[in-house]
Write a protein that holds these residues in place. Structure first.
Motif, mmCIF file in Angstrom:
data_model
loop_
_atom_site.group_PDB
_atom_site.id
_atom_site.type_symbol
_atom_site.label_atom_id
_atom_site.label_comp_id
_atom_site.label_asym_id
_atom_site.label_seq_id
_atom_site.Cartn_x
_atom_site.Cartn_y
_atom_site.Cartn_z
ATOM 1 N N VAL A 15 2.265 0.205 0.728
ATOM 2 C CA VAL A 15 1.654 -1.074 1.120
ATOM 3 C C VAL A 15 0.802 -1.624 -0.014
ATOM 4 O O VAL A 15 0.867 -2.827 -0.334
ATOM 5 N N TYR A 16 -0.002 -0.774 -0.644
ATOM 6 C CA TYR A 16 -0.830 -1.227 -1.761
ATOM 7 C C TYR A 16 0.033 -1.739 -2.913
ATOM 8 O O TYR A 16 -0.290 -2.751 -3.549
ATOM 9 N N LEU A 19 1.492 -5.128 -2.036
ATOM 10 C CA LEU A 19 0.458 -6.156 -2.170
ATOM 11 C C LEU A 19 0.204 -6.499 -3.636
ATOM 12 O O LEU A 19 -0.001 -7.674 -3.977
ATOM 13 N N ASN A 22 3.153 -8.568 -4.798
ATOM 14 C CA ASN A 22 3.050 -9.892 -4.216
ATOM 15 C C ASN A 22 1.990 -10.725 -4.934
ATOM 16 O O ASN A 22 2.185 -11.920 -5.185
ATOM 17 N N ALA A 23 0.860 -10.118 -5.268
ATOM 18 C CA ALA A 23 -0.178 -10.828 -6.008
ATOM 19 C C ALA A 23 0.298 -11.198 -7.410
ATOM 20 O O ALA A 23 -0.014 -12.274 -7.922
#
Length: 93
Positions: A15-16, A19, A22-23
């Motif tokens: 998940v990290y 993210l 995605n960033a």
């Protein structure tokens, strides 16, 4: 006990990493975009390195390393939940 710790660590690391990707893929015209991209790449590399250490801990049966990585991965989630509970309690007063 170690099995659920390793599974939850893998899920949180994934998940990290998603993210961070995605960033990094988000569009922006900020002049400091280059520095942000470099930081995001470094964070992604650290997450992948921790994932490699997690694999090593599970494959070679090192419970102390697994527990350390679990604490490293679960801390941001627990601190965010604690922050939200704090804000909820103080917002209600």
């Amino acid at each position: 006990m170690d099995k659920w710790m390793s599974i939850s660590s893998v899920v949180l690391l994934a998940v990290y990493f998603v993210l961070a990707v995605n960033a990094g893929a988000s569009p922006s015209d900020d002049p400091q975009r280059g520095m942000a991209q470099g930081f995001i790449i470094m964070v992604g590399f650290v997450l992948l390195s921790v994932g490699g250490l997690l694999w090593f801990a599970v494959a070679r049966n090192h419970p102390w390393l697994l527990r350390t990585i679990f604490a490293f991965t679960v801390f941001p989630t627990v601190s965010y939940i604690a922050q939200q509970i704090f804000l909820l309690v103080h917002h209600a007063q």
